[in-house]
Design an enzyme around this catalytic site. Sequence first.
Site, PDB file in Angstrom:
ATOM      1  CG  HIS A  31     -32.924  26.870   2.697  1.00 35.88           C
ATOM      2  ND1 HIS A  31     -31.955  26.650   3.798  1.00 35.88           N
ATOM      3  CD2 HIS A  31     -32.798  25.874   1.981  1.00 35.88           C
ATOM      4  CE1 HIS A  31     -31.571  25.381   3.828  1.00 35.88           C
ATOM      5  NE2 HIS A  31     -31.721  24.930   2.555  1.00 35.88           N
ATOM      6  CB  SER A  55     -23.005  24.614  -3.639  1.00 39.91           C
ATOM      7  OG  SER A  55     -23.918  24.755  -2.639  1.00 39.91           O
TER       8      SER A  55
END
Length: 766
Positions: free
Chosen positions: A695, A434
Amino acid sequence: MTKAHILGFPRIGAQRELKFAQEAYWRGDVSAGTLQETGKELRACHWQQQAAAGLDMVTVGDFAWYDQVLNTLALLGALPERFGFDAKHLSLNDYFTAARGSTQHVAMEMTKWFDTNYHYLVPEWTNTTRFDGGIDWLFDELSEAQSAGYIAKVVLLGPLSLLYLGKAKQGLQHKLELLEKLLPAYQAVLQRLQAAGVAWVQIDEPILALDLEQEWLEAFVPVYTRLASQAPDILLATYFESVQERAALLHALPVAGVHIDLVRAPQQLPALLKDWPINRVLSAGLIDGRNIWRADLSSLLESVQVAHVSLGDRLWVSASCSLLHVPVDLASECLMDAEIKDWLAFAVQKMAEINALKKALDGDRQAIASQFDAADKAIRDRRLSSRIHNPLVQKRLAQTTAADAQRSHVFSQRIVQQQQRFQLPLFPTTSIGSFPQTMAIRQARAAYKRGELPHLEYLEAMRSEIRHVVDQQLALDIDVLVHGEPERNDMVEYFGEQLWGYGFTEYGWVQSYGSRCVKPPFIYGDVYRPEEMTVSWSCYAQSLTDRPMKGMLTGPVTMLQWSFVRDDQPRATTALQISLALRDEVGDLEKAGIGMIQIDEPAFREGLPLKRSQWAEYLDWAVHAFKLSSAGVQDQTQIHTHMCYSEFNDILPWIAAMDADVITIETSRSDMKLLDGFGDFAYPNQIGPGVYDIHSPRIPRVSEMQKLLQKARSVIPDRRLWVNPDCGLKTRDWPETIAALKHMVEAAKLLRASVAEDEHSECCQS
């Protein structure tokens, strides 16, 4: 009278209020005070819901701004020393820096919470770790609950589980060496809670369900002997598996009560009831805290009657574990099919089920007769529904053979054909799948789903984004491309929406980590793929470039693990049904000319049973499921998979048995330590260890990535080493993504040049 309680409640809010407040704070759009007010409102709402459900006490301490383990470290003053924070004056910004990182600090490592899809932040233990006390958020929350008139049960993560779940660093030989420093901090907290009038403290020790080493088991009695001496009554909570083999230990502990999970392990009740200590509470986890199916109240009532006769009011009823793992409230689901909705229960409904069992045990069956009747009808209707079984799926699965799960030739033969086909450079660069999902992408998808955006306009919006993603990757000179997945809301939900046997929610959000929430689909029937799911998107992306374009799929085990799974047949059967659906998609991608197909399995290890005695059975069918989905392709088609945030060393033979041509894994937060096992095992296929953490908003320098790649080279041969981020880039923004990928490509090119120079020097010397 029987007491009813829960171990914890979802903290995110029914409409994800906490998520949006967190992210607004991180962007600088709101102040810390505004964020704190949102948290206060959510806690008040959740306590009111618990009281309205008839629970005898509300749970305090289950709220966290990011993670309950991080909260425990903040309470004890034990955040990693490398951050340099003032433990007693920790700010929200400090707290989030530990969780997310910053330009100056690498974030704490994150991994899965036992076998769930929740991620916790891993404590970092050193010889100099201090436990001198930290911030008073827990006591502030307790004061809020008491001021509102609630009877509060405080929940803490237990000291032994806290130590066990951390990592020993900087010369610390054994984590238990810290126990003598840690216990006074817990004693101080418990004494303050006792002074504040708290009657019960729930101390979670989930590691009791693991195969613990003897030294850890031997620590429990002395630890709890010390803690119980000056503390409220302690309810020791276990969950996620049986603790039957710990019966003697549990009986010996000087605690006022023990909670057990009777959903995962109903068979343990008789063994634990035998010789149950007088005046000891047994909290029975009867309602499933990890799945969304409506409870069979009549069967559960019958199953616990013996315990009730034996214990009387010393029997408490609860959910199996914290309700953190289920959505908040089914009442929010206004568009769901009425028949299927009647089969479900979210956190609010589960509390009502707990209360119904309490009243039935106390002889007040008439007051909740209608609730039992409704549950009986829902269970019967679900079992008999024509939506559940598909004879065609069952017949096809029965006809599969072991040969269907085997590639035509071994990897050493396949890789020759793949190298000839793709002509990739040394250390090929790629991404996991993604790319950033902007607000415009989300709005277009939502408008299309509501019927407000015509199909052709939606198609062009998604194709425009794919063109942008491809152009950016080409400009960065990435070797193997992806289409960016703008059409996908979630890596599981997207596929589930196109498969028969899956159901969906509007507001069924659960927390994965921090502000990251997922909306798992639920599997209620046999799974079948009616038509292709990804081929047109991949083909369009491939038409834009001559470079390899990976087709992107979510693997069968992850489709299973990250869904709420039907409980009326073995999980292995459901996984294999998904495998056959994916096998058809893989075949269609190959026929369309897509030469690389990535079948992601980030949840592969997550599904591992907590007891080693059960590992082989799970791993055998999980490997078979992956291979059944992937093995139908030709040798020149390259199969990739991705795994993240797990320790792999103890299951490497099974990972190798999956026989993916390329595996990408998360390794940056562990400083490549997760890769060591692959080298010791001599993993035979190609590996892409992540060189930066997606993250965190932090953009690592080229030199940092080079350092990680050099560590990887000490484990993985150059010809088998890929370069990629840790995970997908969906949650990042474009400036961060471009900057980080630019550094990644530069690091790979510098390494290629270095290797070429070394080879040239060796050639000249020879």
